[in-house]
Design a protein around this motif. Structure first.
Motif, PDB file in Angstrom:
ATOM      1  N   ASP A   2       0.807  -1.221   0.000  1.00  0.00           N
ATOM      2  CA  ASP A   2       0.000   0.000   0.000  1.00  0.00           C
ATOM      3  C   ASP A   2       0.842   1.273   0.000  1.00  0.00           C
ATOM      4  O   ASP A   2       0.295   2.375  -0.023  1.00  0.00           O
ATOM      5  CB  ASP A   2      -0.909   0.029   1.238  1.00  0.00           C
ATOM      6  CG  ASP A   2      -1.953  -1.078   1.207  1.00  0.00           C
ATOM      7  OD1 ASP A   2      -2.191  -1.650   0.129  1.00  0.00           O
ATOM      8  OD2 ASP A   2      -2.525  -1.387   2.273  1.00  0.00           O
ATOM      9  N   MET A   3       2.160   1.134   0.022  1.00  0.00           N
ATOM     10  CA  MET A   3       3.036   2.287   0.129  1.00  0.00           C
ATOM     11  C   MET A   3       2.883   3.243  -1.060  1.00  0.00           C
ATOM     12  O   MET A   3       2.702   2.809  -2.192  1.00  0.00           O
ATOM     13  CB  MET A   3       4.483   1.768   0.213  1.00  0.00           C
ATOM     14  CG  MET A   3       5.570   2.805   0.177  1.00  0.00           C
ATOM     15  SD  MET A   3       7.206   2.059   0.415  1.00  0.00           S
ATOM     16  CE  MET A   3       7.084   0.536  -0.510  1.00  0.00           C
ATOM     17  N   ASP A   4       2.988   4.528  -0.781  1.00  0.00           N
ATOM     18  CA  ASP A   4       2.968   5.557  -1.825  1.00  0.00           C
ATOM     19  C   ASP A   4       4.346   6.215  -1.858  1.00  0.00           C
ATOM     20  O   ASP A   4       4.670   7.040  -1.005  1.00  0.00           O
ATOM     21  CB  ASP A   4       1.878   6.586  -1.534  1.00  0.00           C
ATOM     22  CG  ASP A   4       1.836   7.698  -2.574  1.00  0.00           C
ATOM     23  OD1 ASP A   4       2.483   7.544  -3.628  1.00  0.00           O
ATOM     24  OD2 ASP A   4       1.175   8.721  -2.326  1.00  0.00           O
ATOM     25  N   LEU A   5       5.158   5.867  -2.841  1.00  0.00           N
ATOM     26  CA  LEU A   5       6.512   6.405  -2.931  1.00  0.00           C
ATOM     27  C   LEU A   5       6.518   7.914  -3.120  1.00  0.00           C
ATOM     28  O   LEU A   5       7.463   8.593  -2.724  1.00  0.00           O
ATOM     29  CB  LEU A   5       7.264   5.747  -4.092  1.00  0.00           C
ATOM     30  CG  LEU A   5       7.559   4.251  -3.960  1.00  0.00           C
ATOM     31  CD1 LEU A   5       8.254   3.747  -5.220  1.00  0.00           C
ATOM     32  CD2 LEU A   5       8.412   3.957  -2.733  1.00  0.00           C
ATOM     33  N   ALA A   6       5.446   8.448  -3.706  1.00  0.00           N
ATOM     34  CA  ALA A   6       5.408   9.878  -4.004  1.00  0.00           C
ATOM     35  C   ALA A   6       5.336  10.737  -2.749  1.00  0.00           C
ATOM     36  O   ALA A   6       5.530  11.953  -2.829  1.00  0.00           O
ATOM     37  CB  ALA A   6       4.229  10.195  -4.912  1.00  0.00           C
ATOM     38  N   ILE A  50      12.477  10.816  -3.014  1.00  0.00           N
ATOM     39  CA  ILE A  50      12.190   9.876  -4.106  1.00  0.00           C
ATOM     40  C   ILE A  50      11.639  10.619  -5.316  1.00  0.00           C
ATOM     41  O   ILE A  50      12.014  10.335  -6.460  1.00  0.00           O
ATOM     42  CB  ILE A  50      11.214   8.787  -3.625  1.00  0.00           C
ATOM     43  CG1 ILE A  50      11.914   7.879  -2.604  1.00  0.00           C
ATOM     44  CG2 ILE A  50      10.698   7.967  -4.797  1.00  0.00           C
ATOM     45  CD1 ILE A  50      11.036   6.784  -2.042  1.00  0.00           C
ATOM     46  N   ARG A  51      10.767  11.575  -5.075  1.00  0.00           N
ATOM     47  CA  ARG A  51      10.256  12.371  -6.200  1.00  0.00           C
ATOM     48  C   ARG A  51      11.401  13.089  -6.909  1.00  0.00           C
ATOM     49  O   ARG A  51      11.426  13.186  -8.138  1.00  0.00           O
ATOM     50  CB  ARG A  51       9.212  13.386  -5.719  1.00  0.00           C
ATOM     51  CG  ARG A  51       7.930  12.774  -5.186  1.00  0.00           C
ATOM     52  CD  ARG A  51       6.771  13.782  -5.225  1.00  0.00           C
ATOM     53  NE  ARG A  51       7.071  15.027  -4.561  1.00  0.00           N
ATOM     54  CZ  ARG A  51       6.850  15.262  -3.269  1.00  0.00           C
ATOM     55  NH1 ARG A  51       6.325  14.317  -2.491  1.00  0.00           N
ATOM     56  NH2 ARG A  51       7.132  16.441  -2.734  1.00  0.00           N
ATOM     57  N   GLY A  94      20.971   6.178  -6.780  1.00  0.00           N
ATOM     58  CA  GLY A  94      19.611   6.632  -6.520  1.00  0.00           C
ATOM     59  C   GLY A  94      18.677   5.493  -6.182  1.00  0.00           C
ATOM     60  O   GLY A  94      17.797   5.630  -5.313  1.00  0.00           O
ATOM     61  N   VAL A  95      18.857   4.348  -6.839  1.00  0.00           N
ATOM     62  CA  VAL A  95      18.013   3.182  -6.563  1.00  0.00           C
ATOM     63  C   VAL A  95      18.212   2.717  -5.122  1.00  0.00           C
ATOM     64  O   VAL A  95      17.250   2.371  -4.429  1.00  0.00           O
ATOM     65  CB  VAL A  95      18.327   2.042  -7.553  1.00  0.00           C
ATOM     66  CG1 VAL A  95      17.617   0.754  -7.132  1.00  0.00           C
ATOM     67  CG2 VAL A  95      17.905   2.437  -8.963  1.00  0.00           C
ATOM     68  N   GLU A  96      19.441   2.712  -4.661  1.00  0.00           N
ATOM     69  CA  GLU A  96      19.712   2.305  -3.280  1.00  0.00           C
ATOM     70  C   GLU A  96      19.014   3.239  -2.294  1.00  0.00           C
ATOM     71  O   GLU A  96      18.466   2.789  -1.282  1.00  0.00           O
ATOM     72  CB  GLU A  96      21.218   2.279  -3.024  1.00  0.00           C
ATOM     73  CG  GLU A  96      21.939   1.129  -3.707  1.00  0.00           C
ATOM     74  CD  GLU A  96      23.367   0.989  -3.227  1.00  0.00           C
ATOM     75  OE1 GLU A  96      23.648   1.380  -2.067  1.00  0.00           O
ATOM     76  OE2 GLU A  96      24.201   0.501  -4.001  1.00  0.00           O
ATOM     77  N   VAL A  97      19.054   4.524  -2.583  1.00  0.00           N
ATOM     78  CA  VAL A  97      18.379   5.492  -1.707  1.00  0.00           C
ATOM     79  C   VAL A  97      16.875   5.228  -1.684  1.00  0.00           C
ATOM     80  O   VAL A  97      16.233   5.250  -0.626  1.00  0.00           O
ATOM     81  CB  VAL A  97      18.677   6.932  -2.157  1.00  0.00           C
ATOM     82  CG1 VAL A  97      17.821   7.928  -1.371  1.00  0.00           C
ATOM     83  CG2 VAL A  97      20.156   7.256  -1.969  1.00  0.00           C
ATOM     84  N   ILE A  98      16.295   4.967  -2.859  1.00  0.00           N
ATOM     85  CA  ILE A  98      14.859   4.683  -2.932  1.00  0.00           C
ATOM     86  C   ILE A  98      14.517   3.449  -2.107  1.00  0.00           C
ATOM     87  O   ILE A  98      13.524   3.427  -1.368  1.00  0.00           O
ATOM     88  CB  ILE A  98      14.423   4.497  -4.390  1.00  0.00           C
ATOM     89  CG1 ILE A  98      14.492   5.837  -5.133  1.00  0.00           C
ATOM     90  CG2 ILE A  98      13.003   3.932  -4.468  1.00  0.00           C
ATOM     91  CD1 ILE A  98      14.242   5.731  -6.621  1.00  0.00           C
ATOM     92  N   ARG A  99      15.314   2.394  -2.232  1.00  0.00           N
ATOM     93  CA  ARG A  99      15.052   1.177  -1.467  1.00  0.00           C
ATOM     94  C   ARG A  99      15.102   1.460   0.039  1.00  0.00           C
ATOM     95  O   ARG A  99      14.260   0.987   0.804  1.00  0.00           O
ATOM     96  CB  ARG A  99      16.072   0.088  -1.818  1.00  0.00           C
ATOM     97  CG  ARG A  99      16.041  -0.386  -3.248  1.00  0.00           C
ATOM     98  CD  ARG A  99      14.808  -1.196  -3.547  1.00  0.00           C
ATOM     99  NE  ARG A  99      14.870  -1.790  -4.867  1.00  0.00           N
ATOM    100  CZ  ARG A  99      14.493  -1.208  -5.995  1.00  0.00           C
ATOM    101  NH1 ARG A  99      13.992   0.021  -5.942  1.00  0.00           N
ATOM    102  NH2 ARG A  99      14.592  -1.827  -7.155  1.00  0.00           N
TER     103      ARG A  99
END
Length: 256
Positions: A81-85, A90-91, A211-216
């Motif tokens: 249910d997570m909203d990355l935005a 992340i944005r 950047g992908v690592e930060v998002i994770r």
């Protein structure tokens, strides 16, 4: 007119910070380039049979986990249910990719949850263990400015070898520790289908992997916050319900 020493000092610190961040990014990208094709083996806790069946040989892997004070089903539901935005960082990373690759701005997202958004983009659910793990996958050319994610049925995913593509499978997973704790995990595996795709993806991955690592990392923090928040709200609701169910003591009338 006297120079503004405060402003000069701030500018020097800003320049130093920018230089340090640039150097750190460059060193990380270089390290990613050099280790490409040599993914680390999973630990015993990280082993994933579902992924092993779908993408047993891979060139890149990202594994992250975080302990959560919530049962596994709650942690997995929070991940889906997570909203990355909701994360400004992340944005910003997504926007940075658009600018660097010259991508057209993404369309307005209708679904807010991660799982719904992924499926709208073209990711297919390849495997699922209720309350424990869900695996999504697609084939794509992520180095394109506006990549298209092409779903492939689970039974065809392992054998997909059409030239010029990458196969990507990733998980949302929660391993129980006890009735009140779990470990939220995510793993991403990538395999290319030919030498040209491998060359293109290696260059792309070296650019975007920091950047992908930060998002994770941020996404797991969001999972933890939401799952533990759901548990607090659930306990508060149960507590209020318990108070409401308690009988109201009757005052005895004193004899006249």
């Amino acid at each position: 007119m006297k120079p503004n020493h405060g402003s000069s000092s701030a500018l020097r610190w800003l320049a130093a910070g920018t230089g340090f961040a640039t150097a750190l990014y460059a060193s990380r990208a270089c390290f990613t380039w050099l280790r490409y094709g040599h993914p680390p083996l999973p630990s015993r806790d990280e082993a994933d049979q579902l992924l092993d069946e779908l993408i047993p040989v891979y060139e890149v892997v990202e594994r992250h986990h975080l302990r959560v004070a919530a049962p596994a089903p709650v942690a997995l539901a929070a991940a889906c249910d997570m909203d990355l935005a909701q994360s400004v960082i992340i944005r910003g990373i997504f926007k940075g990719r658009e600018l660097v690759l010259g991508a057209h701005p993404g369309k307005v997202r209708n679904p807010r949850t991660l799982l719904a958004w992924a499926r709208e983009l073209g990711w297919a659910v390849l495997a699922e263990v209720p309350d424990h793990e869900i695996v999504l996958g697609a084939v794509t050319r992520p180095w394109d400015a506006n990549p298209v994610f092409r779903p492939v049925p689970a039974q065809e995913f392992a054998g997909f070898h059409e030239p010029g593509y990458t196969k990507i499978a990733w998980t949302l997973r929660a391993d129980p520790i006890s009735t009140t704790e779990s470990v939220a995990r995510t793993e991403t595996r990538v395999a290319t289908t030919d030498a040209a795709a491998r060359k293109a993806f290696r260059r792309y991955w070296s650019l975007v992997s920091p950047g992908v690592e930060v998002i994770r990392w941020i996404s797991l923090q969001l999972v933890k916050k939401e799952a533990e928040g759901r548990m607090r709200r659930s306990r508060a609701t149960a507590h209020r319900a318990g108070l409401e169910d308690e009988p109201i003591p009757q005052l005895s009338s004193s004899p006249e």
